[in-house]
Design a protein around this motif. Sequence first.
Motif, PDB file in Angstrom:
ATOM      1  N   PRO A  70       0.707  -1.286   0.090  1.00  0.00           N
ATOM      2  CA  PRO A  70      -0.048  -0.073  -0.070  1.00  0.00           C
ATOM      3  C   PRO A  70       0.961   1.133   0.332  1.00  0.00           C
ATOM      4  O   PRO A  70       0.490   2.385  -0.147  1.00  0.00           O
ATOM      5  CB  PRO A  70      -1.311  -0.586   1.284  1.00  0.00           C
ATOM      6  CG  PRO A  70      -0.112  -0.880   1.983  1.00  0.00           C
ATOM      7  CD  PRO A  70       0.804  -2.184   1.085  1.00  0.00           C
ATOM      8  N   ASP A  71       1.866   1.147   0.183  1.00  0.00           N
ATOM      9  CA  ASP A  71       2.832   2.623   0.204  1.00  0.00           C
ATOM     10  C   ASP A  71       3.377   2.803  -1.002  1.00  0.00           C
ATOM     11  O   ASP A  71       3.534   4.379  -1.385  1.00  0.00           O
ATOM     12  CB  ASP A  71       4.409   1.767   1.136  1.00  0.00           C
ATOM     13  CG  ASP A  71       4.683   2.087   2.202  1.00  0.00           C
ATOM     14  OD1 ASP A  71       3.507   2.436   2.935  1.00  0.00           O
ATOM     15  OD2 ASP A  71       4.799   0.952   3.141  1.00  0.00           O
ATOM     16  N   PHE A  72       3.625   2.397  -2.368  1.00  0.00           N
ATOM     17  CA  PHE A  72       3.159   2.315  -3.251  1.00  0.00           C
ATOM     18  C   PHE A  72       2.701   3.224  -3.971  1.00  0.00           C
ATOM     19  O   PHE A  72       1.066   2.332  -4.229  1.00  0.00           O
ATOM     20  CB  PHE A  72       3.936   1.028  -4.372  1.00  0.00           C
ATOM     21  CG  PHE A  72       4.948   0.517  -4.498  1.00  0.00           C
ATOM     22  CD1 PHE A  72       5.936   1.567  -4.097  1.00  0.00           C
ATOM     23  CD2 PHE A  72       5.254  -0.478  -3.472  1.00  0.00           C
ATOM     24  CE1 PHE A  72       7.212   1.210  -4.198  1.00  0.00           C
ATOM     25  CE2 PHE A  72       5.694  -1.509  -4.049  1.00  0.00           C
ATOM     26  CZ  PHE A  72       7.428  -0.615  -3.913  1.00  0.00           C
ATOM     27  N   THR A  73       2.307   3.768  -4.630  1.00  0.00           N
ATOM     28  CA  THR A  73       1.445   5.132  -5.574  1.00  0.00           C
ATOM     29  C   THR A  73       1.448   5.320  -6.374  1.00  0.00           C
ATOM     30  O   THR A  73       0.376   5.676  -7.084  1.00  0.00           O
ATOM     31  CB  THR A  73       1.174   6.102  -4.355  1.00  0.00           C
ATOM     32  OG1 THR A  73       1.864   6.912  -4.398  1.00  0.00           O
ATOM     33  CG2 THR A  73       0.719   6.321  -2.996  1.00  0.00           C
ATOM     34  N   GLU A  74       2.365   4.571  -7.112  1.00  0.00           N
ATOM     35  CA  GLU A  74       2.419   4.506  -8.608  1.00  0.00           C
ATOM     36  C   GLU A  74       2.874   4.228  -8.673  1.00  0.00           C
ATOM     37  O   GLU A  74       3.702   3.062  -9.147  1.00  0.00           O
ATOM     38  CB  GLU A  74       3.479   6.279  -8.822  1.00  0.00           C
ATOM     39  CG  GLU A  74       2.881   7.420  -8.616  1.00  0.00           C
ATOM     40  CD  GLU A  74       3.693   8.472  -8.654  1.00  0.00           C
ATOM     41  OE1 GLU A  74       4.510   8.468  -9.543  1.00  0.00           O
ATOM     42  OE2 GLU A  74       3.448  10.050  -8.379  1.00  0.00           O
ATOM     43  N   MET A  75       2.261   3.996 -10.889  1.00  0.00           N
ATOM     44  CA  MET A  75       3.012   2.330 -11.012  1.00  0.00           C
ATOM     45  C   MET A  75       2.882   2.741 -12.867  1.00  0.00           C
ATOM     46  O   MET A  75       2.483   3.631 -13.323  1.00  0.00           O
ATOM     47  CB  MET A  75       1.823   1.729 -11.169  1.00  0.00           C
ATOM     48  CG  MET A  75       2.051  -0.009 -11.907  1.00  0.00           C
ATOM     49  SD  MET A  75       1.887   0.029 -13.477  1.00  0.00           S
ATOM     50  CE  MET A  75       0.452  -0.272 -13.644  1.00  0.00           C
ATOM     51  N   GLY A  76       3.850   1.726 -13.299  1.00  0.00           N
ATOM     52  CA  GLY A  76       4.322   2.534 -14.816  1.00  0.00           C
ATOM     53  C   GLY A  76       4.776   1.391 -15.361  1.00  0.00           C
ATOM     54  O   GLY A  76       4.968   0.472 -14.265  1.00  0.00           O
ATOM     55  N   SER A  77       4.365   0.915 -16.716  1.00  0.00           N
ATOM     56  CA  SER A  77       4.935  -0.405 -17.093  1.00  0.00           C
ATOM     57  C   SER A  77       4.966   0.003 -18.668  1.00  0.00           C
ATOM     58  O   SER A  77       4.527   1.295 -19.330  1.00  0.00           O
ATOM     59  CB  SER A  77       3.162  -1.232 -16.860  1.00  0.00           C
ATOM     60  OG  SER A  77       2.419  -0.986 -17.344  1.00  0.00           O
ATOM     61  N   ALA A  78       5.507  -1.036 -19.631  1.00  0.00           N
ATOM     62  CA  ALA A  78       6.355  -0.649 -20.384  1.00  0.00           C
ATOM     63  C   ALA A  78       6.083  -2.039 -20.973  1.00  0.00           C
ATOM     64  O   ALA A  78       6.094  -2.897 -21.039  1.00  0.00           O
ATOM     65  CB  ALA A  78       7.349   0.077 -20.655  1.00  0.00           C
ATOM     66  N   TYR A  79       6.457  -1.812 -23.157  1.00  0.00           N
ATOM     67  CA  TYR A  79       6.632  -3.286 -23.682  1.00  0.00           C
ATOM     68  C   TYR A  79       7.568  -3.131 -24.701  1.00  0.00           C
ATOM     69  O   TYR A  79       7.589  -1.463 -25.106  1.00  0.00           O
ATOM     70  CB  TYR A  79       4.968  -4.355 -24.245  1.00  0.00           C
ATOM     71  CG  TYR A  79       4.835  -3.881 -24.956  1.00  0.00           C
ATOM     72  CD1 TYR A  79       4.837  -4.033 -26.446  1.00  0.00           C
ATOM     73  CD2 TYR A  79       3.157  -2.134 -24.495  1.00  0.00           C
ATOM     74  CE1 TYR A  79       4.441  -3.394 -26.840  1.00  0.00           C
ATOM     75  CE2 TYR A  79       2.859  -2.202 -26.006  1.00  0.00           C
ATOM     76  CZ  TYR A  79       3.278  -2.689 -27.392  1.00  0.00           C
ATOM     77  OH  TYR A  79       2.202  -1.653 -28.135  1.00  0.00           O
ATOM     78  N   ALA A  80       7.723  -3.512 -25.245  1.00  0.00           N
ATOM     79  CA  ALA A  80       9.149  -3.835 -26.249  1.00  0.00           C
ATOM     80  C   ALA A  80       9.013  -4.957 -27.504  1.00  0.00           C
ATOM     81  O   ALA A  80       8.979  -5.751 -26.620  1.00  0.00           O
ATOM     82  CB  ALA A  80      10.531  -3.203 -26.219  1.00  0.00           C
ATOM     83  N   LEU A  81       9.438  -4.971 -28.164  1.00  0.00           N
ATOM     84  CA  LEU A  81       8.884  -6.065 -29.374  1.00  0.00           C
ATOM     85  C   LEU A  81      10.478  -5.830 -30.093  1.00  0.00           C
ATOM     86  O   LEU A  81      10.580  -4.955 -30.125  1.00  0.00           O
ATOM     87  CB  LEU A  81       8.045  -6.142 -30.690  1.00  0.00           C
ATOM     88  CG  LEU A  81       6.602  -5.548 -30.190  1.00  0.00           C
ATOM     89  CD1 LEU A  81       5.669  -5.624 -30.862  1.00  0.00           C
ATOM     90  CD2 LEU A  81       6.310  -7.045 -28.842  1.00  0.00           C
ATOM     91  N   SER A  82      11.034  -7.219 -30.348  1.00  0.00           N
ATOM     92  CA  SER A  82      12.525  -7.443 -30.369  1.00  0.00           C
ATOM     93  C   SER A  82      11.686  -8.296 -32.177  1.00  0.00           C
ATOM     94  O   SER A  82      11.867  -8.463 -32.403  1.00  0.00           O
ATOM     95  CB  SER A  82      12.529  -9.225 -30.310  1.00  0.00           C
ATOM     96  OG  SER A  82      13.658  -8.851 -30.936  1.00  0.00           O
TER      97      SER A  82
END
Length: 50
Positions: A21-33
């Motif tokens: 619960p301490d985390f208030t931000e999230m980021g995600s990413a993807y890449a294609l080879s």
Amino acid sequence: MPQAARSTRRRARRNRPTMNPDFTEMGSAYALSPQRDAASYWAQLFGTPQ
């Protein structure tokens, strides 16, 4: 230890950051080879503002 129990323990450790619960931000990413068919890479980051 049975295989099912080992798998559950690994999943619990891997998912622990998403339940914090301490985390208030999230980021995600993807890449294609471009060198490999159907090769994709995912990243997920959790944090709090400084």
